[in-house]
Every structure is written in C-alpha cells, then in structure tokens.
Design a protein around this motif. Structure first.
Motif, PDB file in Angstrom:
ATOM      1  N   ALA A 150       0.812  -1.219   0.000  1.00 54.76           N
ATOM      2  CA  ALA A 150       0.000   0.000   0.000  1.00 54.76           C
ATOM      3  C   ALA A 150       0.845   1.269   0.000  1.00 54.76           C
ATOM      4  O   ALA A 150       0.301   2.366  -0.071  1.00 54.76           O
ATOM      5  N   PHE A 151       2.153   1.134   0.081  1.00 60.11           N
ATOM      6  CA  PHE A 151       2.993   2.333   0.007  1.00 60.11           C
ATOM      7  C   PHE A 151       3.266   2.739  -1.442  1.00 60.11           C
ATOM      8  O   PHE A 151       3.803   3.803  -1.703  1.00 60.11           O
ATOM      9  N   VAL A 152       2.933   1.868  -2.368  1.00 59.58           N
ATOM     10  CA  VAL A 152       3.127   2.155  -3.791  1.00 59.58           C
ATOM     11  C   VAL A 152       2.151   3.263  -4.193  1.00 59.58           C
ATOM     12  O   VAL A 152       0.947   3.126  -4.034  1.00 59.58           O
ATOM     13  N   HIS A 153       2.691   4.365  -4.710  1.00 56.43           N
ATOM     14  CA  HIS A 153       1.920   5.593  -4.763  1.00 56.43           C
ATOM     15  C   HIS A 153       1.912   6.240  -6.146  1.00 56.43           C
ATOM     16  O   HIS A 153       2.968   6.476  -6.725  1.00 56.43           O
ATOM     17  N   VAL A 154       0.725   6.536  -6.648  1.00 58.97           N
ATOM     18  CA  VAL A 154       0.557   7.251  -7.920  1.00 58.97           C
ATOM     19  C   VAL A 154       0.129   8.687  -7.631  1.00 58.97           C
ATOM     20  O   VAL A 154      -0.623   8.929  -6.698  1.00 58.97           O
ATOM     21  N   ASN A 155       0.609   9.628  -8.415  1.00 55.78           N
ATOM     22  CA  ASN A 155       0.168  11.024  -8.318  1.00 55.78           C
ATOM     23  C   ASN A 155      -0.617  11.392  -9.579  1.00 55.78           C
ATOM     24  O   ASN A 155      -0.278  10.941 -10.670  1.00 55.78           O
ATOM     25  N   ILE A 156      -1.665  12.214  -9.413  1.00 58.66           N
ATOM     26  CA  ILE A 156      -2.403  12.773 -10.554  1.00 58.66           C
ATOM     27  C   ILE A 156      -2.753  14.236 -10.255  1.00 58.66           C
ATOM     28  O   ILE A 156      -2.644  14.670  -9.110  1.00 58.66           O
ATOM     29  N   LYS A 175     -11.808   0.046  -6.022  1.00 62.67           N
ATOM     30  CA  LYS A 175     -11.596   0.120  -4.568  1.00 62.67           C
ATOM     31  C   LYS A 175     -10.452  -0.770  -4.098  1.00 62.67           C
ATOM     32  O   LYS A 175     -10.577  -1.505  -3.121  1.00 62.67           O
ATOM     33  N   GLN A 176      -9.343  -0.740  -4.804  1.00 61.70           N
ATOM     34  CA  GLN A 176      -8.199  -1.572  -4.439  1.00 61.70           C
ATOM     35  C   GLN A 176      -7.350  -0.858  -3.397  1.00 61.70           C
ATOM     36  O   GLN A 176      -7.383   0.353  -3.270  1.00 61.70           O
ATOM     37  N   VAL A 177      -6.547  -1.638  -2.704  1.00 59.83           N
ATOM     38  CA  VAL A 177      -5.581  -1.053  -1.779  1.00 59.83           C
ATOM     39  C   VAL A 177      -4.468  -0.353  -2.571  1.00 59.83           C
ATOM     40  O   VAL A 177      -4.032   0.744  -2.239  1.00 59.83           O
ATOM     41  N   VAL A 178      -4.009  -1.008  -3.617  1.00 62.40           N
ATOM     42  CA  VAL A 178      -2.900  -0.502  -4.433  1.00 62.40           C
ATOM     43  C   VAL A 178      -3.448  -0.021  -5.777  1.00 62.40           C
ATOM     44  O   VAL A 178      -4.319  -0.685  -6.350  1.00 62.40           O
ATOM     45  N   PRO A 179      -2.962   1.054  -6.335  1.00 61.93           N
ATOM     46  CA  PRO A 179      -1.954   1.938  -5.734  1.00 61.93           C
ATOM     47  C   PRO A 179      -2.582   2.961  -4.798  1.00 61.93           C
ATOM     48  O   PRO A 179      -3.766   3.274  -4.917  1.00 61.93           O
ATOM     49  N   ASN A 180      -1.757   3.443  -3.861  1.00 61.88           N
ATOM     50  CA  ASN A 180      -2.177   4.615  -3.112  1.00 61.88           C
ATOM     51  C   ASN A 180      -2.203   5.796  -4.094  1.00 61.88           C
ATOM     52  O   ASN A 180      -1.518   5.758  -5.105  1.00 61.88           O
ATOM     53  N   LEU A 181      -2.999   6.789  -3.808  1.00 60.59           N
ATOM     54  CA  LEU A 181      -3.235   7.820  -4.811  1.00 60.59           C
ATOM     55  C   LEU A 181      -3.252   9.213  -4.186  1.00 60.59           C
ATOM     56  O   LEU A 181      -3.933   9.430  -3.180  1.00 60.59           O
ATOM     57  N   MET A 468      -4.052   2.347   2.665  1.00 59.89           N
ATOM     58  CA  MET A 468      -5.370   1.779   2.866  1.00 59.89           C
ATOM     59  C   MET A 468      -5.274   0.295   3.206  1.00 59.89           C
ATOM     60  O   MET A 468      -4.479  -0.426   2.625  1.00 59.89           O
ATOM     61  N   ILE A 469      -6.095  -0.134   4.135  1.00 57.99           N
ATOM     62  CA  ILE A 469      -6.251  -1.570   4.347  1.00 57.99           C
ATOM     63  C   ILE A 469      -7.744  -1.873   4.340  1.00 57.99           C
ATOM     64  O   ILE A 469      -8.561  -0.971   4.498  1.00 57.99           O
ATOM     65  N   THR A 484      -1.664  -9.125   0.418  1.00 55.63           N
ATOM     66  CA  THR A 484      -1.123  -7.771   0.437  1.00 55.63           C
ATOM     67  C   THR A 484      -0.205  -7.601   1.640  1.00 55.63           C
ATOM     68  O   THR A 484      -0.625  -7.808   2.762  1.00 55.63           O
ATOM     69  N   ASN A 485       1.038  -7.229   1.399  1.00 56.86           N
ATOM     70  CA  ASN A 485       1.999  -7.117   2.501  1.00 56.86           C
ATOM     71  C   ASN A 485       1.489  -6.269   3.647  1.00 56.86           C
ATOM     72  O   ASN A 485       1.649  -6.594   4.811  1.00 56.86           O
TER      73      ASN A 485
END
Lengths: 517, 336
Positions: A150-156, A175-181, A468-469, A484-485
C-alpha cells in the motif's frame, strides 16, 4: 531468539508467501551485519527509544524512497534496459511497468509510480475513451496484483485531463488497496468539478489523498516533487536517502522544564539524530555503490536530490508532559480539556516546538542533503509504537470535530516540508454529500494544510496512517495470511495501537520493520 | 418535535452529546402543558437573543454541502419518538437541577428581577445529571446568543462551510431572531454567499413564512405522518399547517427537502403509499424526498418500545415509492 531460530521460523511460517519469506530473510541477514559506526550516545538514545532509524537496516544499501524522472525515461528510453523511447500508449505503459521493477526502496517496492496523468497524456492522442479506460483499468489491476504494497503511490492532477478523470473513475470502481493515490489540487488550475470528483471518491473508498499543490511546489525547485509512500513530499529525480525520527514524548520526559526542553534537551537529541543521519547517509552514498546504478547514469535520479528526512512523532504526549497534563483518554475527549488538540495554550506550545524544530533543520547542514539540508517530517508511526501518537496528530479517539481538528493542527503544516499526514475521521453521513467533503478540503487548504486525508466511517477500506487496508482483510488475516503485505501491518497496528477499538480511526505506522510471529 | 434526533444528525451529534440523549428523564408532557409552553416560547421569541441548545460547526446532513448548524431550544410538538426531549421546553430557571449537579457547575443567580440558572462550562463534565433531574424536558445549559455573537461564530468557521442551517427544537418559534440572523448574513459582503436554510416541522403560519421568505434559501420540512390521526398520535398536533407550509414553500421554490421518518407499524407512509406518492409527485422535481429510519437512541417513554426501523424497512418503502414514480429519494447512510 537466535538468528538461526528466526530464520527457521521465517522459512516455515505458514502465513507468508515465498516472496515475503525472502524479504524477511534478507532483512535478518542485513541485521546480522555490524551497525554503521555511531557514538555511544547515539546507541544509548536508540536503545532508549528516543531516536529511531525506522528499522531501515544496519548497512543501508538502497535509499529509503526513490522518485525517478519517469518523463525523461519515456522520452529517451533506456540503454541499460534496452528500451527505445516510447512512441504510443502501449509502449509507454509497458516501459513504465518495466522500470517500476527496477526502482528500489526500503520495502523493495517502488513507492513512487509517477505523475501518471502527465506522463501518459503525450501518448493518448487518437486513443478513444473506451480504449483508454480498458487499458488503464488493466494497469490498475496489474499494479494491485504485482506490487502488493500500500505504500506504492501514484500522483495525478492538478490539471484537468482525460487520464486523470479516467483513473479517478477506475479507482472508485475497483476500490483496491494498491496503488495509493494523491490528487494534486491547485485552485488556479483545478476546476471545482474535478475536485468534487476526487471528494466523491473519498466518500466512496477513502482515496485519493489531496495535496495542496502550490504549497508543496513552492518548497521545491522547478524540477518538481512527488508524493510517495505515506504522504512524503520529496524532490523528483531524487528522494530520501534515510529517515531518522525523534520520539518527542521521550524527549519531553527527559526535560526538567519547558525552558530546559527548548534550551538543552531538544537540541541535544536533534544533534544525536543528525549524527545517525550522517552515518547512515555516508554508508549509502560512499560504501554501498547504490549510486553507480543505471538510474543515475541515465539521469533518472541525481544523488544531489536525495535528502534525509528528519522525522518527529509523539508531539501530543510531549506537550501534555511539558504542561503536566495527565494522559488524555477517550472518555475525556468531549469535555473541556487542557490537552493538546483541545486547548489553545497546549496548541501554542506545540506550534512553538514545531517552529524550533524547523529552525534546527533549516540551519543544520548535512553532507548528503537537498540544498545541503535534511527535510522536516511529521512521521506517521510504525506498527510497534505503543502509547505514542504519530507525528503532530491529536491522539486517537480524542479528536474534536473536523473543523476544530483542522484549526488546531493547521499552524504546524508550514514547517513540515517533507510531509505531515493528519487524517480526519468523518462519519458516514458525508457519503451522500461530497460537496461537504470538498468544502472541508478547501477550508483546510485555506488555513495552510499541505495535505488533506479523510477517513469515512463504515468504509471497508480504512486509511491506516497513509495507506489503505480492508477491514475485512484484517479479520481474515489471522486465519489465512494476506496477499497484500501491508494488511499484516494493519493487523499488527490494529492490535498494538487500538485503532479499531473505537470508531473508524486512523492508525499510525509506516512499515512493519521486522519479522515477528 | 426535535428533528435533530429523528434524522442522521443524531449520528454526528452523538459524539458531542451521547450522554445527553441517553439519560433524559422519562417524562411525558401532557397535552394541556403544550399551550403553556408555547406561550412561554412566544414570549422569549420577542427578545433579541436566541435561546440556543447547541451549535455544530460542521454537518453533512442539514442541507446542501457543509453547514454550521444552530439548534434552537423549544418545540411546539410533543413527539413520542423525540430523540432529544431535553430540547422541547425552554428552561424556566426553576432550579430543580442545581442539587443534581455533582460538579457544582450550576448556580442560581438571584440578583436580577427573576432568578436565573448560571452554567459554568469549565466546571461541567457533561455527565447530564441535570437533564435527568429536569422534569420539564428542558436543559439548563442552553445559551443566549445575540445575532452579533452568532455572526462571530460563523466567521470562525467560514472557510469550511457552504451555509448555515437553523434547526431545533422548532426553529420557527424564534422567528424574529431567525429573520434578523439571515438578514444580517445576506447584508454582509463577507457572508452573503452562505446559504441560509431552515429545518422545521412545518407548523409556521403563512404570515410567518412571508416574513422569512425574502431571506430564506430553502427549508427542510418533516412530514411526520400522512393521516391526521396518525400525525396527532405521534406529535400531539394535526398536520394541516404542515401541508400548507409544503405548498407555500414549493410555490416559492424554497422547498429543499421533505423528510419522512419511517417507524414500522406506527407511521403510516407504507399504508398510505398511493396517496403519499401522488402527493409527492405534485411537488417540484428538485425537492429531495429523504427517508429517515427510526431508532431508539435518546427516545424515552412508550416510543422506546416501538420497533426499530431497519435497512430492509427503508428499502421496502423506497421501492414502493419509486414504483409509483417518486424521484429524488435520499436514503440514510447509517442505520443504528
């Protein structure tokens, strides 16, 4: 447990995948090496839990967070990866996915996947809306299944474009945990209806997190910045070489008075934290050969754009200890209180501490820093923290209403250049009223908030510190382990920090640092 | 009537006054008392001060967007299902609650013409023993606010809100104050963008509405029951005035929302579904039809034995309404 015993229980753990086992084995191996050389005073402060290296390892051989210049990569291709410059959307997506697997971090996952709308917009000409939706949806599913952290992060954002809107639509659907956004908001360029779309998504799945773009942009140079992992703002084409944090609660306990805290105790422990930062950064930059990587040779990162993060946590407890207040409890929270977060005098002392930290960080040179400095960070905790509140947050379960909450914390935000994650818990009634969420966000930015994160009660998805979890995953975790780790971290945090005892509250942890049965 | 409890505001309010709503004395006010109480209320409404039971700086369920909500003390209905019975009667300063306070936060000030209860908010620990001690469905902690004081409160919260909502109790019982407040907001360049909404049981008369309309952006109106008898049974009052108010507000485009509190086996919306749907379909399409689910939180007396309204009950009512063409239905986000 001896090293061999630990290794044996890792390899035979019934709940971990082979990959997760490899990861923990590697951590144990690194932890069996001698620690980077530090003075006895630093060792003593670490053992006492006053300063903490976030369990990054004894011999740091990769930076904590890496933010490659993905745009440059797409434009020029890569000699090392034998890739030509991308010419269409498929090639761009394919190239990015390849590079993601070569970007290290403290967790071995790429914590920054880029400003994805800006990166892909040059390639969407001639791609119809439906095709774009289908391709991006597949990317989203692939990221969740192959980079399960969940630390994997996308920016928009902040600009309005088709990729940005399509990704928001997909994120709310899946509604996924990954990627964080993180959605960047700039009042000068972001239209209200796009911000409303982001606010509606928060009501739907507690994502995205909204960043105050102009405030962040002004803290970095023209090359830019990114929001990574759990809301760390860092230079683009650089990152964080290390994160060392100070437990302000412990520092305050050592101080004989408020004056002594500011004059002696705080500066003393800051100096020790700097010694640790220097030792760790020197090993990474001088011994590990990390910066011989193709990422540097091809200009995707520059060593001079890596900064140490100077983290703090336990502000709430520190203030209450210095003022002689008994620890706050949930039962006290709706009564008149002299506590941090509730009383102007206590809040003022908190601002004074943040200001003092800012002065120290801005005036202390480091060998490997951004403009030769570390960056101040309000650290959102790890799953092993007990009885200490993340960063400058108000203790769980005692937070006032969202408006009073924002008003109490806003003056801190100016100081925490590399991020400060406050999480507002908003009850589920907001779900039918995203305009209220939007207005709350605008109000927060108006008062100087750098970032806006909200947690809507009763959502299955819940934001824990910065990621998110799923509540249902937490329940299932004990029985069968998790794909998910970070759900494991959430379960550990939930037990240690009591985050689920009450209403949907946000917990604090950034990573599970080491193996524990 | 105290609608703060019958809809979801109760959920957000719980955090602030969970004790308030659960410990209220079980006292049913006889019908004959209603007249006395109204007289009392109307006297106080002539004053330039508002009798405020609570202010919420942020609410998502009291009109469009994010709103600061002012709950006024005093109601002319005696709903059996009231979730906040302590908001029904203005405090008469009898002093019966004073000995009940374990913190000595309540004292009687006898220096004026009439004795007054003084509440020390610093000493108070919100145990609500005073509410249990009150036999008149009131609250010694209500505060008097002038228009200027409320404007100051609104300015503090300005960046966070789209507007303000005056609720109750029954807000329209303090109409001159509500008009003065809305007028002041509309006259201030700094505040005039805020929408001004009223949350009401619809009992205000035409003259009253016409005074308020120039400063009102919209109203949320409770329709507590369709049939006269049912309405009377639940609220102690008939519902002619409510229908008149709905019609008038709809004509002037000021009807934002109609609220139906579904109490399975007690309210009559499901039995009167054809007539109700026909009526709702006459209203402008923009009007939100909000279905609220009855729950026991804070309820005292016989209504505490009424059945809870579950999600399935609301879903069934919503299906019945939409099958008959009712649009713009808004369902609860939370069921207690």
């Amino acid at each position: 447990m001896t090293l061999l015993n630990t290794l044996a229980s890792i390899v035979s753990d019934p709940h971990l995948s082979p990959k997760q086992k490899s990861n923990y084995l590697a951590l144990e191996a690194e932890a069996s090496l001698p620690y980077v050389a530090v003075s006895d005073a630093v060792t003593a402060a670490m053992q006492a839990g006053i300063i903490c290296d976030m369990f990054e390892g004894h011999a740091p051989f990769k930076p904590r967070y890496v933010l490659p210049d993905y745009a440059k990569f797409l434009r020029q291709g890569s000699a090392h990866l034998e890739l030509a410059a991308a010419t269409d959307l498929d090639e761009a997506i394919n190239a990015l996915i390849i590079l993601y697997h070569h970007v290290p971090s403290v967790t071995n996952m790429p914590v920054y996947l880029g400003q994805l709308d800006e990166l892909l917009m040059p390639y969407v000409d001639g791609v119809d809306e439906q095709t774009l939706y289908r391709k991006l949806k597949n990317v989203w599913i692939m990221l969740d299944r192959t980079l399960p952290d969940a630390f994997v992060h996308v920016n928009i954002g902040p600009s309005d474009n088709i990729v940005c809107r399509t990704l928001l639509k997909i994120d709310a659907e899946l509604k996924q945990v990954v990627p964080n956004l993180t959605f960047m908001y700039d009042p000068a360029t972001t239209p209200d209806d796009l911000l409303l779309m982001a606010a509606s998504n928060i009501c739907e799945c507690n994502k995205p997190h909204i960043a105050n773009y102009p405030l962040h942009a002004s803290a970095f140079d023209a090359k830019g910045f990114g929001i990574v992992s759990c809301y760390n703002a860092l230079p683009l084409a650089g990152g964080a070489n290390t994160l060392v944090r100070i437990n302000l609660k412990q520092v305050a306990s050592q101080a004989s008075s408020i004056d002594a805290f500011f004059e002696h105790t705080l500066p003393t422990y800051c100096a020790l934290a700097y010694e640790l930062i220097e030792a760790r950064a020197k090993f990474l930059h001088q011994e590990s050969h990390f910066f011989d990587s193709f990422l540097v040779k091809e200009g995707l990162i520059e060593p001079s754009r890596f900064a140490p993060m100077f983290g703090i946590y336990g502000m709430a407890e520190a203030v209450d200890i210095l003022l002689g207040n008994a620890p706050i409890s949930e039962q006290m929270s709706d009564k008149p209180s002299k506590h941090y977060g509730h009383h102007d005098g206590a809040n003022q002392l908190g601002y004074r501490i943040s200001k003092a930290l800012d002065a120290i960080v801005k005036s202390t040179p480091v060998t490997y820093g951004y403009n030769d400095r570390a960056l101040l960070h309000s650290q959102s905790g790890i799953s092993l923290d007990v009885d200490v509140t993340p960063g400058v947050r108000i203790p769980y379960g005692t937070e006032p209403n969202p408006v009073a909450h924002i008003q109490a914390l806003a003056p801190h935000h100016q100081y925490y250049t590399s991020g400060i994650s406050d999480i507002l818990t908003i009850d589920a009634t907001v779900k039918q009223n995203p305009e209220a969420m939007l207005q709350l966000c605008k109000g927060a930015f108006n008062l100087g908030f750098r970032e806006f994160s909200a947690n809507v009660a009763s959502n299955d998805l819940i934001r824990v510190t910065g990621y998110m979890i799923k509540l249902s995953d937490i329940a299932a975790f004990k029985q069968q382990g998790s794909r998910t780790n970070t759900t494991g971290l959430g379960a550990e945090a939930a037990q240690n920090t009591g985050i689920l005892k009450r209403q949907p509250r946000v917990a604090a942890l950034e990573l599970t640092p080491s193996y524990s049965e | 009537m105290s609608k703060i409890a019958v809809d979801e505001v109760a959920v957000s309010k719980m955090a602030v006054s969970k004790a308030v709503m659960s410990k209220v004395a079980v006292d049913k006010v006889a019908d004959r008392k209603t007249t006395e109480r109204e007289a009392n209320v109307h006297r106080s409404s002539a004053s330039p001060l508002a009798n405020v039971s609570q202010i919420l700086p942020f609410s998502c369920v009291d009109g469009p967007g994010s709103r600061l909500v002012i709950f006024l003390q005093g109601c002319n209905y005696s709903c059996k299902n009231c979730h906040n019975p302590h908001t029904i009667t203005p405090c008469d300063h009898c002093g019966d609650c004073i000995p009940a306070c374990p913190q000595a936060a309540l004292t009687l000030d006898s220096s004026g013409v009439k004795p007054r209860i003084v509440w020390d908010s610093q000493r108070c620990n919100q145990c609500d023993a005073c509410l249990s001690a009150c036999s008149k469905q009131s609250n010694p902690k209500t505060q008097q606010y002038s228009v200027g004081q409320l404007l100051a409160q609104i300015r503090i919260n300005l960046p966070f809100i789209n507007g303000i909502t005056v609720s109750g109790g029954e807000a329209s019982l303090q109409l001159p104050f509500v008009i003065a407040l809305f007028k002041a907001i509309k006259a201030s360049p700094q505040l005039s963008h805020l929408s001004c909404m009223l949350d009401t049981n619809g009992s205000l008369n035409h003259t009253g509405w016409h005074k308020l309309l120039p400063y009102l952006d919209g109203a949320m109106v409770d329709l507590k029951a369709w049939q006269q008898e049912t309405h009377n049974y639940i609220t102690g009052r008939d519902n002619h005035r409510v229908f008149q108010s709905l019609t008038l507000l709809a004509q002037h485009n000021k009807l934002y929302e109609v609220r139906l509190l579904h109490i399975p086996g007690i309210s009559d919306f499901d039995h009167e579904i054809a007539a109700l749907s026909h009526y709702l379909n006459q209203l402008p399409e923009s009007v939100r039809i909000k279905l609220n689910a009855f729950h026991h939180h804070g309820v005292t007396g016989e209504a505490a034995h009424w059945p809870n309204c579950h999600e399935a009950d609301i879903q069934q009512l919503a299906t019945q309404l939409s099958q008959r063409g009712v649009k713009h239905l808004v369902l609860p986000s939370v069921y207690l």
